[in-house]
Design a protein around this motif. Sequence first.
Motif, short mmCIF file in Angstrom:
data_model
loop_
_atom_site.label_atom_id
_atom_site.label_comp_id
_atom_site.label_asym_id
_atom_site.label_seq_id
_atom_site.Cartn_x
_atom_site.Cartn_y
_atom_site.Cartn_z
N LYS A 236 0.82 -1.20 0.00
CA LYS A 236 0.00 0.00 0.00
C LYS A 236 0.86 1.26 0.00
O LYS A 236 0.58 2.23 -0.70
N THR A 243 -1.97 5.91 -9.16
CA THR A 243 -2.85 4.77 -8.87
C THR A 243 -3.79 5.10 -7.72
O THR A 243 -4.99 4.80 -7.75
N LYS A 246 -6.47 7.44 -8.93
CA LYS A 246 -7.43 6.75 -9.80
C LYS A 246 -8.37 5.88 -8.98
O LYS A 246 -9.59 5.85 -9.22
N GLN A 247 -7.82 5.20 -7.97
CA GLN A 247 -8.66 4.38 -7.09
C GLN A 247 -9.69 5.25 -6.37
O GLN A 247 -10.85 4.86 -6.20
N SER A 251 -13.52 4.42 -6.76
CA SER A 251 -14.06 3.58 -5.68
C SER A 251 -14.62 4.29 -4.46
O SER A 251 -15.30 3.66 -3.65
N LEU A 311 -8.89 2.64 0.39
CA LEU A 311 -8.33 3.83 -0.26
C LEU A 311 -7.38 4.57 0.69
O LEU A 311 -7.22 4.19 1.84
#
Length: 444
Positions: A236, A243, A246-247, A251, A311
């Motif tokens: 993580k 990334t 974008k997550q 999400s 996240l």
Amino acid sequence: MREQLIEKIKEAGVVGAGGAGFPTHIKVAANAQSVVVNGAECEPLLRVDQQLMDVKADKMVRGLVAVMKATGASEGIIALKSKYKSAIASLEKEIAGKPIRINILGDFYPAGDEHLTVYESTGRLVPQGGIPLKVDCVVNNVETLINIADALEGKPVTDTYLTITGQVPQPITLRLPIGTSVLEALKIAGQTNLAGMKVIEGGPMMGKIIDDLNQPITKTTKGLIVLSINHPLIRKRTLPFETIAKQAQISCIQCRFCTDLCPRYLLGHGIEPHKIMRTIKHRQGQEETLKMALACSECGVCEQYACIMGLSPRAVNSRIKQELAKLGIRPETPPADQTANPMQVHRKVPVKRLVSRLGLKSYDVSAPLSEEEYPVNQVEIKLRQHAGAPSQAIVQIGQQVQKGDLIAVTPDKALGANIHASISGVIKEITDSIIISSTEGSDK
């Protein structure tokens, strides 16, 4: 008397041992009503302060009394967790008859956040963006107070205590010369094969992954944690920000768990991480929401515990803070009506549960304190290992120095700290660091 105390602390190069390394002689020169000892050590796996409070209780209390005299404080408060039973017993003997009390904290994270420590110990709310002095408090770390007691005896800061743990054969807490390389420190804990491993300096929540294992430990190094590159915590932490962003765009379900469990939000700070996450998709007209990130302490509760989607609001806040700093945007004036959330007392993150969530249960073991002297043949002492300006070298290449000799000083009219030789030897190099090789090592 007060001036002499402050001058001795300055001469010894004492800085905050558990945080950003703020020069202690500046902090103790202020007037305060209360001096609070931050003995919570809330980062999982670290074992320094809880053991020092036990075996060096007398010295820590001497340091605390000195700070109380310097600041004119009428009370000293030692804030530590109820599970540190041996430390509590040792401290109770030392504070008998003194205007010092022990404040017992629960085993929650982040109990060591100084805003939380002050609130839990005194009921006073440090204003958003402010320091404890705003509410008549000075907060000191355990090892800092021990270093102050040494300073009053003429002993400068030359060593630091740290816990070495995680995937190592012998988890240990030890004292090493400042400037010892991370690689050398890990060898003492029996870890010589670091293939497929990463090392975190500090705790698992707020520590940083080390890229160069030859880098030196400093006055503020409190832990080294070795984990596999495949450990979820490492995976993580090493995600590229693109990334992470974008997550967040794809999400985030706006559940607001990150906000409801945010320690600073619960103390009435103007931060709501779920709203900041929303700006990743829609930045237009969200300037005020983006500024909320400036109130983030980056404790990591949101990304490591609260978010049900896995996240990283902390990483988003950190990036936004960097961008705002480049634009010269500073935090707003703290709200005049700042009050703690009524649910604050019910939303503390239990450390045992946090350790389990982090996948660190098998590493949550004892790391016994060793006072053994470990021979180190070479040290690289950073000229900037404290808040403020880098220190200026006052030695020359080829010069022989003894452990404890003054080798760098604070520039005139600047914030900084003195630096002393941590081993005896010869000055080999002076750049942004001073490299010293021991006499024995240089003869080999």
